[in-house]
Design a protein around this motif. Sequence first.
Motif, PDB file in Angstrom:
ATOM      1  N   ILE A  66      -5.167 -18.246 -63.138  1.00  0.00           N
ATOM      2  CA  ILE A  66      -3.894 -17.560 -62.863  1.00  0.00           C
ATOM      3  C   ILE A  66      -3.139 -18.287 -61.751  1.00  0.00           C
ATOM      4  N   GLY A  67      -3.870 -18.725 -60.734  1.00  0.00           N
ATOM      5  CA  GLY A  67      -3.227 -19.398 -59.595  1.00  0.00           C
ATOM      6  C   GLY A  67      -2.597 -20.716 -60.003  1.00  0.00           C
ATOM      7  N   THR A  68      -3.281 -21.472 -60.867  1.00  0.00           N
ATOM      8  CA  THR A  68      -2.730 -22.757 -61.326  1.00  0.00           C
ATOM      9  C   THR A  68      -1.409 -22.526 -62.050  1.00  0.00           C
ATOM     10  N   ARG A  69      -1.391 -21.530 -62.923  1.00  0.00           N
ATOM     11  CA  ARG A  69      -0.158 -21.250 -63.673  1.00  0.00           C
ATOM     12  C   ARG A  69       0.946 -20.761 -62.735  1.00  0.00           C
ATOM     13  N   ALA A  70       0.573 -19.919 -61.783  1.00  0.00           N
ATOM     14  CA  ALA A  70       1.581 -19.392 -60.841  1.00  0.00           C
ATOM     15  C   ALA A  70       2.215 -20.538 -60.060  1.00  0.00           C
ATOM     16  N   ARG A  71       1.380 -21.481 -59.586  1.00  0.00           N
ATOM     17  CA  ARG A  71       1.916 -22.583 -58.779  1.00  0.00           C
ATOM     18  C   ARG A  71       2.851 -23.464 -59.598  1.00  0.00           C
ATOM     19  N   LEU A  72       2.533 -23.628 -60.881  1.00  0.00           N
ATOM     20  CA  LEU A  72       3.418 -24.412 -61.748  1.00  0.00           C
ATOM     21  C   LEU A  72       4.811 -23.766 -61.812  1.00  0.00           C
ATOM     22  N   PHE A  73       4.843 -22.453 -61.973  1.00  0.00           N
ATOM     23  CA  PHE A  73       6.163 -21.804 -62.102  1.00  0.00           C
ATOM     24  C   PHE A  73       6.876 -21.670 -60.757  1.00  0.00           C
ATOM     25  N   LEU A  74       6.104 -21.658 -59.666  1.00  0.00           N
ATOM     26  CA  LEU A  74       6.759 -21.702 -58.349  1.00  0.00           C
ATOM     27  C   LEU A  74       7.472 -23.046 -58.178  1.00  0.00           C
ATOM     28  N   LYS A  75       6.803 -24.114 -58.622  1.00  0.00           N
ATOM     29  CA  LYS A  75       7.416 -25.446 -58.559  1.00  0.00           C
ATOM     30  C   LYS A  75       8.636 -25.511 -59.493  1.00  0.00           C
ATOM     31  N   TYR A  76       8.482 -24.929 -60.666  1.00  0.00           N
ATOM     32  CA  TYR A  76       9.567 -24.987 -61.663  1.00  0.00           C
ATOM     33  C   TYR A  76      10.820 -24.267 -61.151  1.00  0.00           C
ATOM     34  N   GLN A  77      10.625 -23.098 -60.538  1.00  0.00           N
ATOM     35  CA  GLN A  77      11.815 -22.379 -60.051  1.00  0.00           C
ATOM     36  C   GLN A  77      12.522 -23.189 -58.973  1.00  0.00           C
TER      37      GLN A  77
END
Length: 501
Positions: A66-77
């Motif tokens: 979950i954390g890996t996916r969350a960090r990806l979308f934090l970067k994307y935003q």
Amino acid sequence: MTHSIPSIKLLIDGQFVESTTSQWREVVDPATQQVLARVPFASEAELNAAVASAAAAFKTWRKTSIGTRARLFLKYQQLIRENLKELAAILSAEQGKTLADAEGDVFRGLEVVEHAAGIGNLQLGELANNVAGGVDTYTLLQPLGVCAGITPFNFPAMIPLWMFPMAIATGNTFVLKPSEQDPMVTMRLVELALEAGVPPGVLNVVHGGAEVVDRLCDHPDIKALSFVGSSRVGAHVYQRASQAGKRVQCMMGAKNHAVVLPDAHKEQTLNSLAGAAFGAAGQRCMAISVAVLVGAARDWLPELVAKAATLKVGAGSKPGTDLGPLISRAALDRVGSLIEQGVREGARLELDGRNPVVAGYEQGNFVGPTLFSGVTPGMSLYREEIFGPVLCVMQAETLDEAIAIVNANPHGNGTALFTRSGAAARHFQEEIEVGQVGINVPIPVPVPIFSFTGSRASKLGDLGPYGKQVVQFYTQTKTVTQRWFDENEVGGPVNTTITLK
Ligand code: NAD
């Protein structure tokens, strides 16, 4: 001279590739008719390669934390935010809306990406302790596999961002089919998604029209399909993809009514109506296309017409423009003929926006604000979704009469009431059969912590595209019923004393 025109690429297995198809279509600036790019209609082999890549990527992507996916979308935003102006300029050039509206389009999508970063908070199972002696039952919300999305022309940033970030953040992989009319900003958003760290195969893009859409509906390896577009196409997609065993959600066409009570704040109401009816040239699924003036509010008609007449038609890139062109020549012809038909059917054309003069943009697909009064439910103006800057004005003697008009219309995307009366607002909220209700808010699209909740003929499928509902859409609930024997009771060694290696 097609060789000098950039071609839009497919995205397959992490690579932007040139399609080998022989079928292409031009992407055209609707203010000038300048050809901006050409877009391929992907072949069956290209679509199959995209799905195969997504299926292979799913094997590992579903196991990411979950954390890996969350960090990806934090970067994307962050990347979307940093490139907001550039994204808006691409969008405005190919779609026609003003730069301010284009920034709004990207921003509403960005909010969904922010929501995707936190989706782990919503993808939580449930646990019931001791459902029987020593037995617990709990749920896992597991991703489905390869999912697909089909998007319309009118929000080419926001609507793709309703789809792939949600699907990917919940552990799925994705194949996107953007609108063939304006795919350029969507592709720039896809590039940024790869830059943010979306691995090869997790997001793929194929372009095309009806044939590609039908293949997505039929493909046995696609588990769920999200569609946003017209009612005619949505009904077809829902039926075809459901028959192929997929989970499907279709957000479709609309006819959104604003009901105006005479106690409303007049200036704010008229401004809201003008913005919601004519903004983005009426090409919003939540545009107000019918105003029902109740009782003495009928006297506001001349001021509404005067306000509409002040709006400036022009190229979206020009400062001071209130509404840009329609997306295509075909859309211009269609809106023109619906206006003509309205006149023939006896509606009163209070303001005629046809053939406006836009200096320097004589080739643009422009229609100015157009307003009819005396519209009745039988008229084609009222029955059809016009999807242009055309407002139909009707009258009712009471709030209940207005509610009956709205409820008799098959669509249920959005509606709004303008009033200063809390009691009237509550009555409206309770009685109206429309999924998204605004009280003194003309376009009540909920922020992403809620779901988009259009209803009745505006929607097929039970679950919305973001918010909490989207987690259910993109996951399969698995219940696990688990029993562990207490070793003391069954006579074996007590395992709490065992040291595990
Ligand atoms: P559209 O239905 O023409 O196209 C939508 C998608 O379907 C596109 O990707 C297109 O390539 C594909 N398509 C077109 N014809 C097809 C066919 N015959 N068979 C299979 N696929 C086909 O819609 P549009 O004109 O791009 O968008 C405008 C419509 O979308 C309006 O009706 C609007 O109300 C609706 N819309 C609804 C919402 C919502 O949330 N309810 C949001 C935005 C737009």
